[in-house]
Design an enzyme around this catalytic site. Structure first.
Site, mmCIF file in Angstrom:
data_model
loop_
_atom_site.group_PDB
_atom_site.id
_atom_site.type_symbol
_atom_site.label_atom_id
_atom_site.label_comp_id
_atom_site.label_asym_id
_atom_site.label_seq_id
_atom_site.Cartn_x
_atom_site.Cartn_y
_atom_site.Cartn_z
ATOM 1 N N LYS A 97 -8.541 1.920 3.768
ATOM 2 C CA LYS A 97 -8.003 1.379 5.016
ATOM 3 C C LYS A 97 -6.936 0.415 4.785
ATOM 4 C CE LYS A 97 -12.351 2.204 6.969
ATOM 5 N NZ LYS A 97 -13.283 1.985 8.167
ATOM 6 N N GLU A 137 -17.476 11.768 11.442
ATOM 7 C CA GLU A 137 -17.561 10.390 11.368
ATOM 8 C C GLU A 137 -18.166 9.737 12.599
ATOM 9 O OE1 GLU A 137 -15.455 8.766 7.831
ATOM 10 O OE2 GLU A 137 -14.087 8.442 9.462
ATOM 11 N N HIS A 144 -8.267 9.701 12.064
ATOM 12 C CA HIS A 144 -9.259 8.955 11.860
ATOM 13 C C HIS A 144 -9.620 8.187 13.113
ATOM 14 C CE1 HIS A 144 -11.563 5.217 10.539
ATOM 15 N NE2 HIS A 144 -11.790 6.034 9.334
ATOM 16 N N GLY A 173 -18.494 1.313 9.204
ATOM 17 C CA GLY A 173 -18.457 -0.047 8.851
ATOM 18 C C GLY A 173 -19.498 -0.861 9.630
ATOM 19 N N GLU A 225 -10.083 5.202 13.897
ATOM 20 C CA GLU A 225 -9.388 3.834 13.923
ATOM 21 C C GLU A 225 -8.027 4.244 14.521
ATOM 22 O OE1 GLU A 225 -10.057 2.233 10.077
ATOM 23 O OE2 GLU A 225 -12.285 2.048 10.721
ATOM 24 N N SER A 279 -20.858 4.321 6.878
ATOM 25 C CA SER A 279 -21.815 3.566 6.265
ATOM 26 C C SER A 279 -22.387 4.282 5.096
ATOM 27 C CB SER A 279 -22.847 2.997 7.069
ATOM 28 O OG SER A 279 -21.936 1.889 8.104
ATOM 29 N N ASN A 335 -11.579 6.108 1.448
ATOM 30 C CA ASN A 335 -10.788 5.584 2.514
ATOM 31 C C ASN A 335 -10.522 4.034 2.342
ATOM 32 O OD1 ASN A 335 -9.354 5.031 4.637
ATOM 33 N ND2 ASN A 335 -10.497 5.493 6.340
HETATM 34 C C1 PEP Z 1 -14.317 5.358 7.387
HETATM 35 O O1 PEP Z 1 -13.674 4.543 8.124
HETATM 36 O O2 PEP Z 1 -14.063 6.411 7.021
HETATM 37 C C2 PEP Z 1 -15.761 4.915 6.932
HETATM 38 C C3 PEP Z 1 -16.775 6.050 6.687
HETATM 39 O O3 PEP Z 1 -16.123 3.517 6.971
HETATM 40 P P1 PEP Z 1 -17.523 2.978 6.248
HETATM 41 O O4 PEP Z 1 -17.725 3.693 5.179
HETATM 42 O O5 PEP Z 1 -17.013 1.453 5.801
HETATM 43 O O6 PEP Z 1 -18.490 3.078 7.397
#
Ligand code: PEP
Length: 247
Positions: free
Chosen positions: A11, A164, A95, A170, A97, A209, A9
Protein backbone atom coordinates in the site's frame (compact mmCIF):
# COMPACT_ATOMS: atom_id res chain seq x y z
CA UNK A 1 -1.67 -29.02 -8.15
CA UNK A 2 -1.87 -25.24 -8.11
CA UNK A 3 1.43 -23.58 -7.21
CA UNK A 4 1.06 -21.45 -4.07
CA UNK A 5 1.19 -17.69 -4.62
CA UNK A 6 2.03 -15.34 -1.76
CA UNK A 7 1.93 -11.61 -2.45
CA UNK A 8 2.77 -8.54 -0.38
CA UNK A 9 0.71 -5.40 -0.82
CA UNK A 10 2.67 -2.61 0.80
CA UNK A 11 0.00 0.00 0.00
CA UNK A 12 1.27 3.56 0.68
CA UNK A 13 4.19 2.40 2.85
CA UNK A 14 8.00 2.42 2.50
CA UNK A 15 10.39 4.95 1.03
CA UNK A 16 13.20 3.92 -1.31
CA UNK A 17 15.59 3.51 1.62
CA UNK A 18 13.07 1.41 3.58
CA UNK A 19 12.49 -0.74 0.50
CA UNK A 20 16.23 -1.37 0.18
CA UNK A 21 16.56 -2.30 3.80
CA UNK A 22 13.54 -4.67 3.69
CA UNK A 23 14.71 -6.40 0.52
CA UNK A 24 18.29 -6.78 1.65
CA UNK A 25 17.00 -8.77 4.62
CA UNK A 26 14.09 -10.55 2.91
CA UNK A 27 15.89 -11.85 -0.20
CA UNK A 28 18.23 -13.97 1.89
CA UNK A 29 15.45 -15.16 4.24
CA UNK A 30 13.46 -16.70 1.36
CA UNK A 31 16.16 -17.68 -1.12
CA UNK A 32 15.55 -21.37 -0.40
CA UNK A 33 11.75 -21.12 -0.90
CA UNK A 34 11.34 -22.93 -4.22
CA UNK A 35 7.77 -24.22 -4.44
CA UNK A 36 5.95 -20.91 -4.14
CA UNK A 37 5.49 -17.77 -6.25
CA UNK A 38 6.65 -14.83 -4.13
CA UNK A 39 5.44 -11.40 -5.21
CA UNK A 40 6.01 -7.92 -3.75
CA UNK A 41 3.97 -4.84 -4.66
CA UNK A 42 5.76 -1.69 -3.43
CA UNK A 43 4.45 1.82 -4.10
CA UNK A 44 5.21 3.23 -7.58
CA UNK A 45 8.07 5.37 -6.24
CA UNK A 46 9.99 2.30 -5.03
CA UNK A 47 9.42 0.07 -8.08
CA UNK A 48 12.69 0.94 -9.78
CA UNK A 49 14.77 0.27 -6.68
CA UNK A 50 12.90 -2.98 -6.01
CA UNK A 51 13.24 -4.07 -9.64
CA UNK A 52 17.02 -3.62 -9.50
CA UNK A 53 17.38 -5.49 -6.18
CA UNK A 54 15.07 -8.35 -7.25
CA UNK A 55 16.98 -9.19 -10.45
CA UNK A 56 18.09 -12.84 -10.40
CA UNK A 57 16.11 -13.63 -7.26
CA UNK A 58 13.04 -15.89 -6.76
CA UNK A 59 10.85 -12.82 -6.02
CA UNK A 60 8.63 -11.17 -8.63
CA UNK A 61 7.62 -7.53 -8.79
CA UNK A 62 4.04 -6.25 -8.88
CA UNK A 63 2.45 -2.81 -9.08
CA UNK A 64 -0.53 -1.89 -6.91
CA UNK A 65 -2.58 -0.31 -9.70
CA UNK A 66 -2.53 0.51 -13.41
CA UNK A 67 -4.30 2.76 -15.91
CA UNK A 68 -5.98 1.28 -18.97
CA UNK A 69 -4.45 3.47 -21.70
CA UNK A 70 -0.91 3.01 -23.05
CA UNK A 71 -0.05 6.74 -22.99
CA UNK A 72 -1.50 10.22 -23.26
CA UNK A 73 -3.03 13.07 -21.30
CA UNK A 74 -3.92 11.27 -18.07
CA UNK A 75 -2.19 13.28 -15.36
CA UNK A 76 -0.94 11.17 -12.48
CA UNK A 77 -1.64 7.79 -14.07
CA UNK A 78 0.79 4.96 -14.86
CA UNK A 79 0.39 2.81 -17.98
CA UNK A 80 0.89 -0.93 -18.53
CA UNK A 81 3.80 -0.11 -20.87
CA UNK A 82 5.54 1.77 -18.03
CA UNK A 83 4.98 -1.11 -15.62
CA UNK A 84 6.48 -3.75 -17.91
CA UNK A 85 9.31 -1.32 -18.71
CA UNK A 86 10.23 -1.06 -15.02
CA UNK A 87 10.18 -4.83 -14.54
CA UNK A 88 6.71 -5.56 -13.14
CA UNK A 89 5.36 -9.03 -13.81
CA UNK A 90 2.02 -8.50 -12.06
CA UNK A 91 -0.42 -5.81 -11.05
CA UNK A 92 -3.06 -5.67 -8.32
CA UNK A 93 -6.43 -4.59 -9.77
CA UNK A 94 -9.71 -3.87 -8.00
CA UNK A 95 -8.42 -3.66 -4.43
CA UNK A 96 -11.27 -2.64 -2.11
CA UNK A 97 -9.41 0.53 -1.12
CA UNK A 98 -9.40 1.59 -4.77
CA UNK A 99 -13.08 0.70 -5.12
CA UNK A 100 -13.93 2.57 -1.93
CA UNK A 101 -11.71 5.67 -1.94
CA UNK A 102 -11.16 6.13 -5.69
CA UNK A 103 -14.60 5.04 -6.86
CA UNK A 104 -13.38 2.29 -9.16
CA UNK A 105 -16.32 0.48 -10.69
CA UNK A 106 -16.52 -3.05 -12.06
CA UNK A 107 -16.38 -1.50 -15.53
CA UNK A 108 -13.14 0.40 -14.85
CA UNK A 109 -11.66 -2.71 -13.26
CA UNK A 110 -12.59 -4.75 -16.34
CA UNK A 111 -10.83 -2.19 -18.59
CA UNK A 112 -7.74 -2.29 -16.38
CA UNK A 113 -7.60 -6.09 -16.46
CA UNK A 114 -7.86 -6.06 -20.26
CA UNK A 115 -5.07 -3.48 -20.50
CA UNK A 116 -2.79 -5.45 -18.17
CA UNK A 117 -3.35 -8.69 -20.09
CA UNK A 118 -2.72 -6.98 -23.44
CA UNK A 119 0.77 -6.27 -22.09
CA UNK A 120 1.13 -9.76 -20.59
CA UNK A 121 1.10 -8.56 -17.00
CA UNK A 122 -0.24 -11.09 -14.49
CA UNK A 123 -3.34 -9.77 -12.71
CA UNK A 124 -4.12 -10.08 -9.00
CA UNK A 125 -7.85 -9.41 -9.21
CA UNK A 126 -9.37 -8.47 -5.82
CA UNK A 127 -12.97 -9.09 -4.83
CA UNK A 128 -14.81 -9.22 -1.52
CA UNK A 129 -17.84 -8.15 0.46
CA UNK A 130 -18.30 -5.48 3.13
CA UNK A 131 -19.45 -6.32 6.66
CA UNK A 132 -22.91 -4.97 5.91
CA UNK A 133 -23.15 -7.13 2.78
CA UNK A 134 -22.07 -10.21 4.73
CA UNK A 135 -24.49 -9.53 7.56
CA UNK A 136 -27.38 -9.09 5.15
CA UNK A 137 -26.59 -12.40 3.43
CA UNK A 138 -25.33 -10.80 0.20
CA UNK A 139 -21.78 -12.17 0.16
CA UNK A 140 -22.27 -14.56 -2.76
CA UNK A 141 -24.28 -12.01 -4.77
CA UNK A 142 -21.45 -9.49 -4.44
CA UNK A 143 -18.80 -12.03 -5.39
CA UNK A 144 -20.85 -13.17 -8.39
CA UNK A 145 -21.30 -9.62 -9.66
CA UNK A 146 -17.64 -8.69 -9.15
CA UNK A 147 -16.45 -11.82 -10.96
CA UNK A 148 -18.89 -11.61 -13.86
CA UNK A 149 -18.43 -7.87 -14.44
CA UNK A 150 -14.71 -7.73 -13.69
CA UNK A 151 -13.82 -10.70 -15.88
CA UNK A 152 -16.28 -9.97 -18.71
CA UNK A 153 -14.73 -10.98 -22.08
CA UNK A 154 -11.44 -11.90 -20.42
CA UNK A 155 -9.59 -15.22 -20.77
CA UNK A 156 -8.38 -16.88 -17.57
CA UNK A 157 -4.65 -17.10 -18.31
CA UNK A 158 -2.53 -14.89 -16.05
CA UNK A 159 -5.41 -14.20 -13.66
CA UNK A 160 -5.06 -14.79 -9.93
CA UNK A 161 -8.15 -13.98 -7.85
CA UNK A 162 -7.77 -12.54 -4.34
CA UNK A 163 -10.75 -12.96 -2.05
CA UNK A 164 -10.51 -10.14 0.48
CA UNK A 165 -13.51 -9.66 2.77
CA UNK A 166 -13.40 -5.92 3.39
CA UNK A 167 -14.24 -6.37 7.08
CA UNK A 168 -11.06 -8.42 7.51
CA UNK A 169 -8.64 -5.99 5.83
CA UNK A 170 -6.35 -4.24 8.29
CA UNK A 171 -8.74 -4.95 11.16
CA UNK A 172 -7.04 -7.93 12.79
CA UNK A 173 -10.30 -9.86 12.17
CA UNK A 174 -9.44 -12.80 9.92
CA UNK A 175 -12.15 -14.85 8.29
CA UNK A 176 -12.43 -18.26 9.90
CA UNK A 177 -11.07 -21.11 7.81
CA UNK A 178 -14.70 -22.17 7.18
CA UNK A 179 -15.67 -18.71 5.97
CA UNK A 180 -12.59 -18.54 3.73
CA UNK A 181 -13.08 -22.02 2.28
CA UNK A 182 -16.82 -21.42 1.65
CA UNK A 183 -16.12 -18.21 -0.24
CA UNK A 184 -13.21 -19.72 -2.19
CA UNK A 185 -15.30 -22.73 -3.16
CA UNK A 186 -18.08 -20.44 -4.35
CA UNK A 187 -15.58 -18.32 -6.32
CA UNK A 188 -14.20 -21.44 -8.01
CA UNK A 189 -17.74 -22.50 -8.96
CA UNK A 190 -18.38 -19.11 -10.52
CA UNK A 191 -15.05 -19.28 -12.35
CA UNK A 192 -16.04 -22.74 -13.60
CA UNK A 193 -19.24 -21.32 -15.03
CA UNK A 194 -17.10 -18.86 -17.01
CA UNK A 195 -14.13 -21.03 -17.88
CA UNK A 196 -15.10 -24.70 -17.37
CA UNK A 197 -12.30 -26.98 -16.21
CA UNK A 198 -9.74 -24.19 -16.52
CA UNK A 199 -11.14 -22.85 -13.24
CA UNK A 200 -9.24 -25.63 -11.47
CA UNK A 201 -5.98 -24.01 -12.57
CA UNK A 202 -6.81 -20.50 -11.31
CA UNK A 203 -5.16 -19.57 -8.04
CA UNK A 204 -7.46 -18.02 -5.43
CA UNK A 205 -5.71 -16.10 -2.65
CA UNK A 206 -7.13 -15.15 0.71
CA UNK A 207 -6.47 -11.62 1.99
CA UNK A 208 -7.49 -9.96 5.24
CA UNK A 209 -5.31 -9.82 8.37
CA UNK A 210 -3.11 -12.74 7.34
CA UNK A 211 -0.26 -13.22 9.81
CA UNK A 212 2.43 -15.80 10.58
CA UNK A 213 -0.02 -17.21 13.17
CA UNK A 214 -2.94 -17.95 10.84
CA UNK A 215 -1.30 -18.64 7.47
CA UNK A 216 -0.83 -22.40 8.05
CA UNK A 217 -4.51 -22.99 8.86
CA UNK A 218 -5.65 -20.88 5.90
CA UNK A 219 -3.34 -22.71 3.50
CA UNK A 220 -4.75 -26.03 4.69
CA UNK A 221 -8.13 -25.15 3.09
CA UNK A 222 -8.51 -27.02 -0.21
CA UNK A 223 -9.43 -23.93 -2.28
CA UNK A 224 -6.98 -21.47 -0.68
CA UNK A 225 -3.95 -21.30 -2.97
CA UNK A 226 -2.10 -18.41 -1.39
CA UNK A 227 -2.43 -15.06 0.32
CA UNK A 228 -2.41 -11.34 -0.35
CA UNK A 229 -0.84 -9.77 2.70
CA UNK A 230 -0.92 -6.13 3.80
CA UNK A 231 0.25 -5.23 7.32
CA UNK A 232 2.19 -8.43 8.01
CA UNK A 233 4.19 -8.02 4.78
CA UNK A 234 5.90 -4.87 6.01
CA UNK A 235 8.42 -6.71 8.22
CA UNK A 236 10.85 -9.05 6.48
CA UNK A 237 10.81 -11.80 9.12
CA UNK A 238 7.03 -11.84 9.39
CA UNK A 239 6.48 -11.96 5.61
CA UNK A 240 9.20 -14.61 5.24
CA UNK A 241 7.36 -16.86 7.72
CA UNK A 242 4.16 -16.40 5.71
CA UNK A 243 5.99 -17.33 2.48
CA UNK A 244 7.31 -20.42 4.26
CA UNK A 245 3.86 -21.56 5.43
CA UNK A 246 3.47 -25.18 6.51
CA UNK A 247 0.64 -27.29 5.14
C1 PEP B 1 -4.77 -6.00 1.80
O1 PEP B 1 -4.90 -4.79 1.86
O2 PEP B 1 -4.72 -6.55 0.68
C2 PEP B 1 -4.72 -6.74 3.06
C3 PEP B 1 -5.10 -7.99 3.02
O3 PEP B 1 -4.34 -6.07 4.18
P1 PEP B 1 -4.10 -6.70 5.66
O4 PEP B 1 -3.29 -7.96 5.47
O5 PEP B 1 -3.36 -5.64 6.40
O6 PEP B 1 -5.43 -7.00 6.20
Amino acid sequence: MRRPFIAANWKMNKTIRETESFLNEFISLVQDAKDVDIVIAPPFTALHTASTLLKNTNIQLSAQDIFYEDKGAYTGEVSPVMLTDIGCKHVIIGHSERRQYFHETDEIINKKIKAAKKHTLGVIFCIGESLQERESGKTFDVLKREIEEGLKDISPDGIVVAYEPIWAIGTGKTATTEQAQDAHKYIRERLASLYGNKANEIRILYGGSVTPDNIDALMACPDVDGALVGGASLKADSFARIVKFKR
